[in-house]
Design a protein around this motif. Structure first.
Motif, PDB file in Angstrom:
ATOM      1  N   ASP A  94     -66.626 -15.419  78.724  1.00  0.00           N
ATOM      2  CA  ASP A  94     -65.632 -14.353  78.721  1.00  0.00           C
ATOM      3  C   ASP A  94     -65.862 -13.395  79.892  1.00  0.00           C
ATOM      4  O   ASP A  94     -64.963 -13.112  80.690  1.00  0.00           O
ATOM      5  CB  ASP A  94     -65.701 -13.603  77.396  1.00  0.00           C
ATOM      6  CG  ASP A  94     -64.349 -13.085  76.936  1.00  0.00           C
ATOM      7  OD1 ASP A  94     -63.330 -13.453  77.541  1.00  0.00           O
ATOM      8  OD2 ASP A  94     -64.308 -12.310  75.962  1.00  0.00           O
ATOM      9  N   ILE A  95     -67.103 -12.897  80.007  1.00  0.00           N
ATOM     10  CA  ILE A  95     -67.408 -11.929  81.056  1.00  0.00           C
ATOM     11  C   ILE A  95     -67.455 -12.602  82.424  1.00  0.00           C
ATOM     12  O   ILE A  95     -67.059 -12.016  83.431  1.00  0.00           O
ATOM     13  CB  ILE A  95     -68.741 -11.221  80.746  1.00  0.00           C
ATOM     14  CG1 ILE A  95     -68.566 -10.332  79.507  1.00  0.00           C
ATOM     15  CG2 ILE A  95     -69.225 -10.388  81.936  1.00  0.00           C
ATOM     16  CD1 ILE A  95     -69.836  -9.651  79.026  1.00  0.00           C
ATOM     17  N   LEU A 101     -60.949  -9.240  78.259  1.00  0.00           N
ATOM     18  CA  LEU A 101     -62.020  -9.631  77.356  1.00  0.00           C
ATOM     19  C   LEU A 101     -61.625  -9.477  75.898  1.00  0.00           C
ATOM     20  O   LEU A 101     -60.767  -8.664  75.548  1.00  0.00           O
ATOM     21  CB  LEU A 101     -63.258  -8.759  77.607  1.00  0.00           C
ATOM     22  CG  LEU A 101     -63.818  -8.729  79.027  1.00  0.00           C
ATOM     23  CD1 LEU A 101     -64.975  -7.724  79.087  1.00  0.00           C
ATOM     24  CD2 LEU A 101     -64.286 -10.108  79.460  1.00  0.00           C
ATOM     25  N   SER A 105     -66.631  -8.798  73.404  1.00  0.00           N
ATOM     26  CA  SER A 105     -67.202  -8.950  74.744  1.00  0.00           C
ATOM     27  C   SER A 105     -67.168  -7.630  75.494  1.00  0.00           C
ATOM     28  O   SER A 105     -68.118  -7.273  76.204  1.00  0.00           O
ATOM     29  CB  SER A 105     -66.433 -10.020  75.534  1.00  0.00           C
ATOM     30  OG  SER A 105     -66.481 -11.270  74.888  1.00  0.00           O
ATOM     31  N   TYR A 106     -66.069  -6.896  75.340  1.00  0.00           N
ATOM     32  CA  TYR A 106     -65.973  -5.589  75.976  1.00  0.00           C
ATOM     33  C   TYR A 106     -67.043  -4.651  75.418  1.00  0.00           C
ATOM     34  O   TYR A 106     -67.676  -3.895  76.152  1.00  0.00           O
ATOM     35  CB  TYR A 106     -64.582  -4.991  75.757  1.00  0.00           C
ATOM     36  CG  TYR A 106     -64.403  -3.664  76.465  1.00  0.00           C
ATOM     37  CD1 TYR A 106     -63.938  -3.613  77.772  1.00  0.00           C
ATOM     38  CD2 TYR A 106     -64.730  -2.467  75.830  1.00  0.00           C
ATOM     39  CE1 TYR A 106     -63.808  -2.399  78.424  1.00  0.00           C
ATOM     40  CE2 TYR A 106     -64.606  -1.255  76.471  1.00  0.00           C
ATOM     41  CZ  TYR A 106     -64.139  -1.220  77.772  1.00  0.00           C
ATOM     42  OH  TYR A 106     -64.014  -0.016  78.423  1.00  0.00           O
ATOM     43  N   TRP A 153     -68.357   0.994  83.715  1.00  0.00           N
ATOM     44  CA  TRP A 153     -68.148   0.046  82.626  1.00  0.00           C
ATOM     45  C   TRP A 153     -68.028   0.726  81.270  1.00  0.00           C
ATOM     46  O   TRP A 153     -67.524   0.128  80.311  1.00  0.00           O
ATOM     47  CB  TRP A 153     -69.305  -0.953  82.561  1.00  0.00           C
ATOM     48  CG  TRP A 153     -69.426  -1.847  83.763  1.00  0.00           C
ATOM     49  CD1 TRP A 153     -68.572  -1.932  84.832  1.00  0.00           C
ATOM     50  CD2 TRP A 153     -70.480  -2.771  84.011  1.00  0.00           C
ATOM     51  NE1 TRP A 153     -69.026  -2.841  85.733  1.00  0.00           N
ATOM     52  CE2 TRP A 153     -70.201  -3.392  85.259  1.00  0.00           C
ATOM     53  CE3 TRP A 153     -71.624  -3.144  83.329  1.00  0.00           C
ATOM     54  CZ2 TRP A 153     -71.034  -4.352  85.810  1.00  0.00           C
ATOM     55  CZ3 TRP A 153     -72.454  -4.107  83.887  1.00  0.00           C
ATOM     56  CH2 TRP A 153     -72.168  -4.711  85.109  1.00  0.00           C
ATOM     57  N   GLN A 211     -57.524 -11.658  73.823  1.00  0.00           N
ATOM     58  CA  GLN A 211     -57.965 -11.077  75.087  1.00  0.00           C
ATOM     59  C   GLN A 211     -57.171  -9.790  75.329  1.00  0.00           C
ATOM     60  O   GLN A 211     -55.958  -9.843  75.511  1.00  0.00           O
ATOM     61  CB  GLN A 211     -57.729 -12.060  76.235  1.00  0.00           C
ATOM     62  CG  GLN A 211     -58.172 -13.500  75.983  1.00  0.00           C
ATOM     63  CD  GLN A 211     -59.675 -13.666  75.939  1.00  0.00           C
ATOM     64  OE1 GLN A 211     -60.199 -14.505  75.235  1.00  0.00           O
ATOM     65  NE2 GLN A 211     -60.380 -12.854  76.713  1.00  0.00           N
ATOM     66  N   ASN A 215     -61.936  -6.523  81.993  1.00  0.00           N
ATOM     67  CA  ASN A 215     -63.267  -6.938  82.427  1.00  0.00           C
ATOM     68  C   ASN A 215     -63.626  -6.151  83.690  1.00  0.00           C
ATOM     69  O   ASN A 215     -63.262  -6.518  84.799  1.00  0.00           O
ATOM     70  CB  ASN A 215     -63.297  -8.439  82.708  1.00  0.00           C
ATOM     71  CG  ASN A 215     -64.697  -8.934  83.042  1.00  0.00           C
ATOM     72  OD1 ASN A 215     -65.629  -8.146  83.204  1.00  0.00           O
ATOM     73  ND2 ASN A 215     -64.843 -10.236  83.146  1.00  0.00           N
TER      74      ASN A 215
END
Length: 403
Positions: A94-95, A101, A105-106, A153, A211, A215
């Motif tokens: 994913d990343i 994402l 995952s995020y 991030w 999703q 990302n």
């Protein structure tokens, strides 16, 4: 920029292929344009078979790529009690390759951002939590750049990053046959089958996944350090990944058939094997690999995030898996343009890997850093991403003339 054009190398096997000697006591490896940490992860996965000390020297020319590499390595090195092998595999995919994402995952990306930020700002935290990393070679301004990337991030009410509106995407510019028209032309004329990837930026697809979150590891800083308004997605969205796709080379029975497996499924199989060996220190005897063929799975519409500020972060603060014989040394960015020099690097490296987009920076002095029986690997344009067959023919002729 964010992924290479060649398969992952296991440097233990590379040494055996070029040397008649038994396992050496130590291997020094320079990754010039590491890009995505694939060589480190594959070598780590096989390390349980060898009692050899391995020192990686990682040299990239962009601080955001260094930050991204640290995150991808974090997934590989994460405690198995926090993430199962399957969870690691899907999280990495994913990343690694999706512009949007899954929420989980995020969450991992944002949580690890805080963890990694502390690694590079707290001299006591790094040896306790991630002794495999060595950042002594990074200058203070580069550590500041890492801290800035990790801060970006994190979820922010000040600036919610919308990757779909982040400006020009490499390979999809303003032209007459824009977007889907251009994809259709490439499909018919250049045999590019990755239309969903090119349209959405989502490379690895699973129908049950949603999703929706950006990302941010696929984003670079253009101008401003005061806010994030000048950051934009600069990843390649022209063609398929060659890096983790088992179609390149595989020893697994049943994965050789043409169009029997999607690139997503072959990538999953490769990563699952590596992460299994990392966690269990045992070879993987069998593997469950989906077999969808070349069909296009029904994918739902990409979802919009409700806002980054509403995300409650899960804590990922456990120490990395310990590999006493492995050290990953991050070198200063300026060396990418001058090649490491000085007595400290003279006749130091057993292997040097040069990424294709760093070939222009290679100068003769790099050979002085090789040991007498050392090897230098140049990543070629064998798997071009842009369908430029004229360029490939010219490159092949050049390679033959200079071989």
């Amino acid at each position: 920029m964010f992924w290479g054009f060649s398969e992952a190398l296991n440097f233990y096997e590379e040494f055996k292929d070029i040397s008649s000697k038994n396992d050496p006591e130590e291997l020094n490896i320079l990754l010039f344009g590491n890009t995505d940490s694939r060589h480190i992860i594959k070598t780590l996965a096989k390390s349980y078979k060898h009692n050899v000390k391995v020192n990686f020297y990682v040299l990239d020319g962009c601080i955001e790529i260094v930050a991204r590499n640290m995150l991808l390595l974090s997934i590989a090195l994460d405690d198995p009690l926090q993430l199962t092998v399957k969870s690691k595999t899907h999280l990495f995919m994913d990343i690694f390759g999706n512009s949007l994402l899954r929420p989980i995952s995020y969450n991992y990306m944002a949580s690890r951002a805080g963890f990694l930020r502390k690694l590079i700002t707290d001299s006591d935290f790094l040896p306790e939590k991630a002794p495999i990393f060595n950042i002594d070679g990074l200058k203070y301004r580069e550590r500041d750049g890492l801290e800035d990337a990790f801060n970006f991030w994190l979820p922010s009410e000040k600036h919610v990053f919308n990757i779909s509106k982040s400006g020009k995407i490499i390979g999809i510019g303003a032209r007459f046959d824009y977007k889907k028209g251009g994809f259709d032309w490439d499909l018919q004329m250049c045999l590019k089958e990755y239309t969903y990837w090119r349209d959405t930026g989502v490379a690895f697809t699973f129908p049950e996944y949603e999703q929706c979150n950006p990302n941010k590891t696929l984003v670079l800083d253009y101008l401003s350090k005061d806010d994030y308004s000048h950051r934009g997605y600069v990843g390649d969205m022209v063609g398929p990944f060659a890096v983790l796709d088992s179609k390149l080379r595989t020893n697994k029975v049943g994965l050789h058939g043409d169009n029997d497996y999607r690139a997503t499924d072959l990538t999953e199989a490769n990563l699952f094997e590596m992460f299994y060996e990392l966690s269990k220190e045992l070879p993987l005897e069998d593997i469950d690999c989906h077999k969808y063929g070349n069909i296009i799975l029904g994918m739902s519409e990409l979802l919009s995030s409700k806002g980054e500020e509403n995300i409650e972060l899960k804590s990922y603060n456990e120490p990395f898996l310990k590999f006493p014989n492995i050290k990953i040394n991050f070198l200063p960015l300026e060396d990418a343009f001058e090649i490491p020099k000085g007595e400290i690097y003279k006749s130091k490296f057993d292997f040097i890997f040069v990424a294709s987009n760093y070939l222009d920076f290679v100068k003769a002095p790099i050979l002085e850093t090789l040991k007498d029986e050392g090897s230098i690997y140049f990543e070629t344009k064998t798997f071009p991403m842009n369908g430029d067959f004229e360029f490939l023919e010219t490159y092949s002729d050049f390679s033959k003339e200079n071989n």
